[in-house]
Design a protein around this motif. Structure first.
Motif, PDB file in Angstrom:
ATOM      1  N   GLU A 123      -9.889  -1.907  -2.090  1.00  0.00           N
ATOM      2  CA  GLU A 123      -9.251  -0.682  -1.605  1.00  0.00           C
ATOM      3  C   GLU A 123      -9.688  -0.312  -0.193  1.00  0.00           C
ATOM      4  O   GLU A 123      -9.039   0.516   0.460  1.00  0.00           O
ATOM      5  CB  GLU A 123      -9.513   0.490  -2.556  1.00  0.00           C
ATOM      6  N   ASP A 124     -10.773  -0.929   0.291  1.00  0.00           N
ATOM      7  CA  ASP A 124     -11.295  -0.607   1.625  1.00  0.00           C
ATOM      8  C   ASP A 124     -11.078  -1.722   2.648  1.00  0.00           C
ATOM      9  O   ASP A 124     -11.240  -1.490   3.850  1.00  0.00           O
ATOM     10  CB  ASP A 124     -12.803  -0.315   1.547  1.00  0.00           C
ATOM     11  N   VAL A 125     -10.754  -2.901   2.201  1.00  0.00           N
ATOM     12  CA  VAL A 125     -10.698  -4.044   3.107  1.00  0.00           C
ATOM     13  C   VAL A 125      -9.584  -3.867   4.144  1.00  0.00           C
ATOM     14  O   VAL A 125      -8.514  -3.337   3.832  1.00  0.00           O
ATOM     15  CB  VAL A 125     -10.510  -5.360   2.318  1.00  0.00           C
ATOM     16  N   ARG A 126      -9.877  -4.296   5.360  1.00  0.00           N
ATOM     17  CA  ARG A 126      -8.890  -4.256   6.434  1.00  0.00           C
ATOM     18  C   ARG A 126      -8.729  -5.671   6.970  1.00  0.00           C
ATOM     19  O   ARG A 126      -9.624  -6.211   7.609  1.00  0.00           O
ATOM     20  CB  ARG A 126      -9.341  -3.306   7.550  1.00  0.00           C
ATOM     21  N   LEU A 127      -7.588  -6.264   6.709  1.00  0.00           N
ATOM     22  CA  LEU A 127      -7.321  -7.625   7.137  1.00  0.00           C
ATOM     23  C   LEU A 127      -6.459  -7.613   8.393  1.00  0.00           C
ATOM     24  O   LEU A 127      -5.647  -6.705   8.589  1.00  0.00           O
ATOM     25  CB  LEU A 127      -6.607  -8.397   6.023  1.00  0.00           C
ATOM     26  N   SER A 128      -6.638  -8.616   9.241  1.00  0.00           N
ATOM     27  CA  SER A 128      -5.890  -8.662  10.494  1.00  0.00           C
ATOM     28  C   SER A 128      -4.402  -8.901  10.269  1.00  0.00           C
ATOM     29  O   SER A 128      -3.566  -8.456  11.056  1.00  0.00           O
ATOM     30  CB  SER A 128      -6.466  -9.754  11.407  1.00  0.00           C
ATOM     31  N   GLU A 129      -4.074  -9.591   9.176  1.00  0.00           N
ATOM     32  CA  GLU A 129      -2.673  -9.866   8.837  1.00  0.00           C
ATOM     33  C   GLU A 129      -2.473  -9.649   7.345  1.00  0.00           C
ATOM     34  O   GLU A 129      -3.378  -9.899   6.546  1.00  0.00           O
ATOM     35  CB  GLU A 129      -2.317 -11.320   9.175  1.00  0.00           C
ATOM     36  N   PRO A 130      -1.285  -9.163   6.949  1.00  0.00           N
ATOM     37  CA  PRO A 130      -1.029  -9.035   5.515  1.00  0.00           C
ATOM     38  C   PRO A 130      -0.979 -10.397   4.834  1.00  0.00           C
ATOM     39  O   PRO A 130      -0.721 -11.421   5.487  1.00  0.00           O
ATOM     40  CB  PRO A 130       0.336  -8.330   5.455  1.00  0.00           C
ATOM     41  N   LEU A 131      -1.231 -10.405   3.547  1.00  0.00           N
ATOM     42  CA  LEU A 131      -1.307 -11.640   2.772  1.00  0.00           C
ATOM     43  C   LEU A 131       0.066 -12.040   2.243  1.00  0.00           C
ATOM     44  O   LEU A 131       0.936 -11.195   2.018  1.00  0.00           O
ATOM     45  CB  LEU A 131      -2.281 -11.459   1.614  1.00  0.00           C
ATOM     46  N   ASP A 132       0.238 -13.339   2.020  1.00  0.00           N
ATOM     47  CA  ASP A 132       1.480 -13.845   1.432  1.00  0.00           C
ATOM     48  C   ASP A 132       1.469 -13.719  -0.092  1.00  0.00           C
ATOM     49  O   ASP A 132       2.499 -13.443  -0.709  1.00  0.00           O
ATOM     50  CB  ASP A 132       1.686 -15.311   1.820  1.00  0.00           C
ATOM     51  N   GLN A 133       0.315 -13.929  -0.687  1.00  0.00           N
ATOM     52  CA  GLN A 133       0.148 -13.793  -2.128  1.00  0.00           C
ATOM     53  C   GLN A 133      -1.242 -13.229  -2.405  1.00  0.00           C
ATOM     54  O   GLN A 133      -2.163 -13.395  -1.599  1.00  0.00           O
ATOM     55  CB  GLN A 133       0.296 -15.144  -2.842  1.00  0.00           C
ATOM     56  N   VAL A 134      -1.366 -12.572  -3.544  1.00  0.00           N
ATOM     57  CA  VAL A 134      -2.667 -12.062  -3.989  1.00  0.00           C
ATOM     58  C   VAL A 134      -2.865 -12.454  -5.445  1.00  0.00           C
ATOM     59  O   VAL A 134      -1.954 -12.332  -6.267  1.00  0.00           O
ATOM     60  CB  VAL A 134      -2.766 -10.532  -3.846  1.00  0.00           C
ATOM     61  N   THR A 135      -4.066 -12.925  -5.747  1.00  0.00           N
ATOM     62  CA  THR A 135      -4.418 -13.240  -7.122  1.00  0.00           C
ATOM     63  C   THR A 135      -5.664 -12.456  -7.528  1.00  0.00           C
ATOM     64  O   THR A 135      -6.383 -11.930  -6.686  1.00  0.00           O
ATOM     65  CB  THR A 135      -4.640 -14.757  -7.303  1.00  0.00           C
ATOM     66  N   ALA A 136      -5.888 -12.369  -8.803  1.00  0.00           N
ATOM     67  CA  ALA A 136      -7.083 -11.721  -9.355  1.00  0.00           C
ATOM     68  C   ALA A 136      -7.219 -12.182 -10.792  1.00  0.00           C
ATOM     69  O   ALA A 136      -6.228 -12.500 -11.458  1.00  0.00           O
ATOM     70  CB  ALA A 136      -6.982 -10.204  -9.288  1.00  0.00           C
ATOM     71  N   ARG A 137      -8.452 -12.213 -11.281  1.00  0.00           N
ATOM     72  CA  ARG A 137      -8.712 -12.645 -12.657  1.00  0.00           C
ATOM     73  C   ARG A 137      -9.753 -11.725 -13.270  1.00  0.00           C
ATOM     74  O   ARG A 137     -10.825 -11.528 -12.710  1.00  0.00           O
ATOM     75  CB  ARG A 137      -9.220 -14.092 -12.665  1.00  0.00           C
TER      76      ARG A 137
END
Length: 208
Positions: A123-137
């Motif tokens: 919820e806090d991360v700031r990435l330089s570019e948006p992601l194409d896909q996100v996964t989580a387990r």
């Protein structure tokens, strides 16, 4: 490592010419995982089937681009997928320092040039570019995951979330969040039937 599960035949099928890297990672996790608080004491006899192959079966769903793994922990699924898909770039997002240390060590030892490790909460991360896909387990319920994952995606980006048998019920319970984050084309996939001893369920969906 006498308790470590024997490598199932499906491992060579899923990893192909990357199987040696998968073996090294599995061995490292077996030797250090419990001591470092990454896996529980009962996981060695099912490490391949329940954890490594459970993650690897998701690899064909990924597209070339940048994939974020939220709450990467021991590297399940992030490191496993990075081994299986060298053509995809991965950003492993994890807040805990001791897990970050483990992830960075494995990236170096395994020579994974397609992985970047970021210490932060989703919820806090700031990435330089948006992601194409996100996964989580095994992070949290679908309705709680959406606020953590959907904002990280580009328009038209895709969620590929690993879930248990309750995946359809989780989708049903997330109506409010689905509308808020403009999530559509939601489907629950069951992967690995006839190949794995335990199938893997995935919620796949497009955002905005």
């Amino acid at each position: 490592m006498t308790d470590l599960e024997l490598e199932p035949p499906a491992a060579a099928v899923l990893f192909g010419d990357r199987i040696d890297l998968a073996r090294r990672f599995t061995r490292n996790l077996a030797e250090q995982g419990e001591e470092r608080g990454l896996i529980g004491p009962l996981e060695l006899p099912r490490l391949w089937s329940r954890h490594i192959l459970n993650c690897a079966i998701v690899a064909p769903l990924l597209r070339p681009g940048v994939v974020g793994d939220v709450g990467s922990g021991a590297g399940l699924p992030g490191l496993v997928l990075a081994i299986a898909r060298p053509d995809v770039s991965f950003v492993l997002i994890e807040p805990m320092e001791r897990r970050i240390a483990w992830l960075n060590e494995q990236v170096v030892e395994l020579g994974l040039t397609n992985v970047r490790v970021v210490r932060d909460r989703a919820e806090d991360v700031r990435l330089s570019e948006p992601l194409d896909q996100v996964t989580a387990r095994a992070v949290s319920a679908f309705r709680k995951l959406l606020p953590l994952t959907a904002p990280l995606l580009r328009d038209g980006g895709e969620l590929v979330l690993m879930k248990g048998a309750g995946a359809p019920a989780e989708v049903e319970a997330a109506g409010k969040e689905i509308r808020k984050y403009a999530v559509h084309d939601i489907e629950v996939l069951e992967l690995g039937e006839g190949l794995l001893s335990e199938t893997t369920r995935v919620i796949r969906a497009t955002v905005r």
